[in-house]
Design a protein around this motif. Structure first.
Motif, PDB file in Angstrom:
ATOM      1  N   SER B  77       0.824  -1.207   0.000  1.00 39.99           N
ATOM      2  CA  SER B  77       0.000   0.000   0.000  1.00 39.99           C
ATOM      3  C   SER B  77       0.859   1.258   0.000  1.00 39.99           C
ATOM      4  CB  SER B  77      -0.912  -0.009   1.221  1.00 39.99           C
ATOM      5  OG  SER B  77      -0.146   0.136   2.405  1.00 39.99           O
ATOM      6  N   GLN B 141     -13.039  -2.668  -5.444  1.00 41.24           N
ATOM      7  CA  GLN B 141     -13.412  -1.533  -6.271  1.00 41.24           C
ATOM      8  C   GLN B 141     -12.185  -0.786  -6.760  1.00 41.24           C
ATOM      9  OE1 GLN B 141     -16.065   1.073  -4.151  1.00 41.24           O
ATOM     10  NE2 GLN B 141     -17.811  -0.296  -4.325  1.00 41.24           N
ATOM     11  N   LEU B 142     -11.269  -0.629  -5.941  1.00 45.08           N
ATOM     12  CA  LEU B 142     -10.030   0.057  -6.319  1.00 45.08           C
ATOM     13  C   LEU B 142      -9.356  -0.641  -7.487  1.00 45.08           C
ATOM     14  CD1 LEU B 142      -7.909   2.251  -5.657  1.00 45.08           C
ATOM     15  CD2 LEU B 142      -6.810   0.573  -4.191  1.00 45.08           C
ATOM     16  N   HIS B 143      -9.277  -1.894  -7.364  1.00 46.81           N
ATOM     17  CA  HIS B 143      -8.636  -2.643  -8.453  1.00 46.81           C
ATOM     18  C   HIS B 143      -9.411  -2.489  -9.737  1.00 46.81           C
ATOM     19  CE1 HIS B 143      -7.070  -5.866 -10.856  1.00 46.81           C
ATOM     20  NE2 HIS B 143      -8.242  -6.485 -10.856  1.00 46.81           N
ATOM     21  N   SER B 145     -11.371  -0.015 -10.654  1.00 49.95           N
ATOM     22  CA  SER B 145     -11.227   1.312 -11.252  1.00 49.95           C
ATOM     23  C   SER B 145      -9.818   1.511 -11.801  1.00 49.95           C
ATOM     24  CB  SER B 145     -11.580   2.389 -10.220  1.00 49.95           C
ATOM     25  OG  SER B 145     -10.578   2.438  -9.222  1.00 49.95           O
ATOM     26  N   ALA B 160      -2.705  -3.642  -6.905  1.00 52.90           N
ATOM     27  CA  ALA B 160      -3.982  -3.427  -6.226  1.00 52.90           C
ATOM     28  C   ALA B 160      -4.718  -4.747  -6.039  1.00 52.90           C
ATOM     29  CB  ALA B 160      -4.823  -2.427  -7.005  1.00 52.90           C
ATOM     30  N   ASN B 212      -9.459   7.193  -6.118  1.00 54.79           N
ATOM     31  CA  ASN B 212      -8.453   6.164  -5.894  1.00 54.79           C
ATOM     32  C   ASN B 212      -7.383   6.622  -4.928  1.00 54.79           C
ATOM     33  OD1 ASN B 212      -9.744   4.394  -7.577  1.00 54.79           O
ATOM     34  ND2 ASN B 212      -8.610   5.022  -9.387  1.00 54.79           N
ATOM     35  N   LEU B 215      -8.647   6.477  -1.485  1.00 55.28           N
ATOM     36  CA  LEU B 215      -8.683   5.084  -1.038  1.00 55.28           C
ATOM     37  C   LEU B 215      -7.286   4.595  -0.646  1.00 55.28           C
ATOM     38  CD1 LEU B 215     -11.198   3.381  -3.480  1.00 55.28           C
ATOM     39  CD2 LEU B 215     -11.422   3.581  -1.017  1.00 55.28           C
ATOM     40  N   LEU B 216      -6.365   4.888  -1.508  1.00 48.00           N
ATOM     41  CA  LEU B 216      -5.013   4.444  -1.206  1.00 48.00           C
ATOM     42  C   LEU B 216      -4.490   5.099   0.075  1.00 48.00           C
ATOM     43  CD1 LEU B 216      -3.401   4.351  -4.731  1.00 48.00           C
ATOM     44  CD2 LEU B 216      -3.686   2.435  -3.179  1.00 48.00           C
TER      45      LEU B 216
END
Lengths: 600, 243
Positions: B77, B141-143, B145, B160, B212, B215-216
């Protein structure tokens, strides 16, 4: 009024000096040593000539409440220290610094700080370096302790350590990562030098601490020993040696052939290596000496003319035999000097001599019969003891002797006038005889039956007294040769060669294999036959004196053991089954051997 | 004397002997290495026939594995976040940086060492599990997007994806640890299972989905929290020389 003027004057004072509001401060860094507290430092701007105060304000994320720095002093000037109560992790701090002076204030840029990510621990403590001596060589063991403030015990913070080493003169440091442990062994340091050691640490997510103070350590003087390598090398070489030895052993023959080629030995006939090794060179060379070679000719003898001396007395004595006497008488006719007198002369001479050889030609040292005349001459006076031709073995056991005369080709012409002609005599059968007397050594007792070959050459009629001689021979013989017929013809033999055993190998002249000898008939050699071996080989004895002297090679020995007495001549019997041989020896075992006579 | 010292058979013998000795040396080296006790590597057998012949991992081993896993997750991360900052945000401390509350801010987490140490083991374990649970869907979801957007290279989107899988694995691991602790009697029964209502969708105040980057940013922080909490838990339950 007074007050206004004072204020005015002060303001005017400032205006005249040139002051201004403070410059913008700047937050340089914020650091947390243990993730529980943190400190922020700022950099003041221009102060504007007036005393400036700085204040730090912060607020947390998603909150509007502004707080001021609780502690300006602990961390020194221009710093703000946040203690445990004021520190929150995983929360963004928005920090600003405000500089204020009489003329104004200035606010720095805000800085976002999350305490969890600004951790920089203190330096490790109590760094110690110790030299540890071991079998493989000494090394340095560096140990330290964690910084006092870091709480690794509860797992709140995890520290990773790092150390570096270098010599005083080196430029670059050698860095080693020690992980989470608090000690480290440094190997392969140069002996007899001083080293500098430093340590630092870092949290798993954060900044490296400062290096500790330098710790000095001195390496002792030692010789590096790499034992495992030597063990491997030793075993390897032992293996190689063992395998090479085994290989050489398996192939030792070819290796020996390669390294030590066989030395070619001498290939000389008659050369005895054993004798050579024993060191007796005389014997070795003696063995090489062929009996009777080179033929030494007593030139004096050659020049001596043949003289026939007839004595009535002797004649009477001699002529006891029947036929022989006739022949001898016949041969004694002085008118007939040339006609085979030589051969016959020898007979007559023999008879005349009556075995005068018993006296022995002591003076004769030659092997050849040239001195036969002399011996005759010398022995003529000797007693002839009633030698009966028919009975060569007289009672006294004398061996009849038939002197044979050989002459060399050169003086041959001398004899032309005389009666003596070179004669080849066949080797008569060697009769078993025992006689205390020895014929003059170099006489060959031969019967010659016929000499047809010589006729042409020597112009001498063959003595054809063979029959009588045969008869003569056979009569009265005690032990005639078995199987030997009386009518057996006699042959001339020729000495083919002398073998290493000092034996004369004779070959009959009638042998078709024999190569023509040419004019080598002149030489006549006498040698006394010692014995005949089973192969019909005559062992000749080289007598140089009356006495039987044992100066021969191996097999020759006096059969008689009475040194003062001459050797008894021994007569051997040849095998009857050897027609080729046809060799007979008469009398004392003298063999008439015809040796190749080089023309000296 | 022949000049060739080495006949063919002799040559053959020599070569054979050389090969033999080399093989012997190799065997020696292997033996020497094997004699070194430090170089031994032991492996645990697979538990196919029950727990009798098996090497059951102890609680300490489980904790070690889990902590290593969380460390790996956090580093991932961290990498992604710094990558984001490099390419998409010009300055670190930009004024225009807008950040919203992370969706996990409703979960009460201790923000200091003392606070964390004050928490009981069960609560601490529960916090960890809540955090990990909360991030299951957002990471997916992150992955998604990141994969769709062409700005990211495949390497980042793979990271991700890996991050999402790791979180899932870590949650499973922590559940196993909790189970083991419960078996050993270290944990009371106050730990309740996570209800589906706990799962939250990262919806910001304004109703928009978080970007994103946000999120990160939030995930990086939460993974750090998880790692820290696990370490505290471990050192509290199994005080070893590591702590």
């Amino acid at each position: 009024m007074m007050l206004n003027s004072i204020m005015y004057s002060k303001w005017a004072q400032y205006m005249f000096i040139g002051v201004s509001a403070p410059g913008k401060p700047k937050l340089t860094s914020c650091r947390s040593p243990e993730k529980e507290t943190f400190t922020c430092w700022w950099e003041p701007g221009e102060d504007g000539g007036l005393p400036t105060t700085y204040a730090l304000y912060y607020h947390l994320e998603n909150s509007e409440t502004v707080y001021e720095c609780p502690d300006y002093k602990t961390a020194g000037n221009n710093s703000c220290f946040f203690n445990k109560n004021d520190t929150s992790l995983w929360v963004n701090y928005n920090i600003t610094v405000v500089a204020t002076n009489a003329l104004g204030k200035n606010i720095s840029e805000p800085v976002e700080v999350d305490v969890a990510y600004i951790v920089q621990p203190n330096t490790p403590e109590n760094v110690t370096a110790v030299v540890v001596d071991e079998d493989q060589g000494p090394f340095v063991r560096v140990s330290w302790e964690k910084p006092r403030t870091a709480d690794t015990r509860s797992g709140w913070i995890t520290l990773l350590y790092q150390l570096r080493v270098k010599q005083q003169k080196d430029k670059e440091w050698e860095e080693y990562n020690a992980g989470m442990q608090k000690y480290y062994n440094v190997f392969s340091l140069h002996p007899d030098t001083e080293f500098m050691v430093q340590v630092r640490c870092k949290p798993d997510h954060g900044f490296w601490s400062e290096w500790t103070q330098t710790t000095y350590i001195k390496m002792p003087d030692y010789i590096p020993r790499q034992r495992s390598l030597w063990i491997i090398i030793t075993i390897f070489s032992v293996f190689i040696v063992l395998i090479l030895t085994w290989t050489l052993n398996v192939k030792r023959n070819s290796v020996k052939l390669c390294l030590l080629p066989p030395v070619p030995g001498p290939k000389i006939k008659g050369f005895d290596k054993q004798l050579l090794k024993s060191g007796k060179t005389e014997e070795v060379f003696n063995s090489l000496v062929i009996q009777g070679f080179p033929p030494t000719i007593d030139y004096d003898d050659l020049l001596v003319e043949y003289l026939e001396v007839y004595d009535n007395e002797e004649q009477e004595l001699v002529l006891d035999g029947k036929d022989l006497s006739e022949d001898c008488i016949k041969s004694k006719s002085p008118s007939d000097c040339d006609s085979g007198r030589g051969s016959c002369d020898s007979r007559t001479l023999l008879l005349e001599k009556c075995m005068v050889g018993r006296k022995g030609s002591g003076s004769d040292q030659h092997q050849y019969s040239q001195h036969g005349e002399t011996s005759w001459a010398s022995t003529e006076s000797s007693e002839c003891q009633g030698l009966e031709p028919g009975s060569p073995e007289s009672s006294d056991g004398r061996v009849k002797t038939w002197p044979v005369v050989f002459s060399s080709p050169q003086p041959h012409h001398h004899y032309q006038a005389e009666t003596v002609k070179p004669v080849y005599h066949s080797v008569p059968e060697i009769l078993n005889h025992s006689s205390p007397h020895i014929m003059p050594t170099n006489y060959h007792h031969l019967h010659h039956q016929d000499i047809p070959q010589q006729e042409g050459r020597h112009g001498k009629p063959a003595c054809r007294h063979s029959q009588s001689y045969n008869h003569f021979n056979l009569d009265g013989l005690n032990t005639p040769a078995p199987g030997v017929s009386p009518s057996r013809s006699l042959e001339y033999v020729e000495v083919q060669r002398v073998n290493p055993e000092n034996m004369l190998l004779l070959r009959p002249l009638s042998d078709p294999n024999r190569e023509p000898e040419g004019s080598d008939y002149a030489g006549e050699d006498y040698s006394k036959v010692k014995e005949v071996t089973s192969n019909n080989i005559l062992l000749l004895r080289r007598d140089t004196s009356h006495h039987c002297v044992d100066d021969y090679s191996q097999a020759s020995q006096c059969t008689t053991q009475q040194p003062p007495h001459p050797c008894k001549p021994v007569i051997y019997q040849s095998n009857s089954g050897m027609p080729q041989e046809g060799m007979r020896v008469m009398g004392n075992g003298y063999v008439d051997s015809t040796v190749l006579m080089p023309s000296y | 004397m022949s000049l060739t010292l080495c006949s063919p058979t002799l040559c053959l013998y020599f070569s054979l002997s050389l090969g033999l000795s080399l093989w012997a040396v190799a065997v020696l080296l292997v033996a020497l290495l094997c004699l070194d006790p430090h170089s031994r590597v032991s492996s645990a057998p697979i538990c196919t026939h029950g727990p009798s012949g098996c090497h059951v991992p102890s609680l300490a081993d489980l904790f070690d594995r889990v902590i290593q896993h969380s460390a790996r997750m956090h580093s991932l991360s961290n990498d992604l976040h710094s990558e984001f900052e490099q390419y998409f945000l010009p300055s670190k401390n930009s004024i225009g940086k807008i950040y919203r509350k992370c969706h996990t801010s409703s979960i009460l987490t201790p923000n200091g060492k003392e606070n964390a140490q004050k928490l009981a083991r069960e609560e601490l374990t529960e916090v960890i599990l809540k955090l990990l649970m909360a991030w299951r869907d957002p990471l997916f979801q992150l992955h998604q997007s990141m994969a769709h957007q062409q700005d990211f290279n495949s390497f980042s989107s793979n990271k991700a994806l890996e991050m999402g899988d790791m979180t899932h694995e870590l949650r499973k691991g922590v559940e196993k640890v909790a189970e083991k602790m419960r078996v050993l009697g270290m944990l009371g029964n106050s730990v309740t299972g996570l209800s589906p209502a706990e799962t939250m969708l990262p919806i910001s105040d304004s109703g928009e989905a978080m970007s994103n980057y946000e999120l990160l940013y939030c995930f990086r922080r939460d993974s750090n929290k998880v790692q820290n909490y696990l370490k505290i838990l471990k050192c509290r339950i199994i005080p070893e020389h590591d702590c």
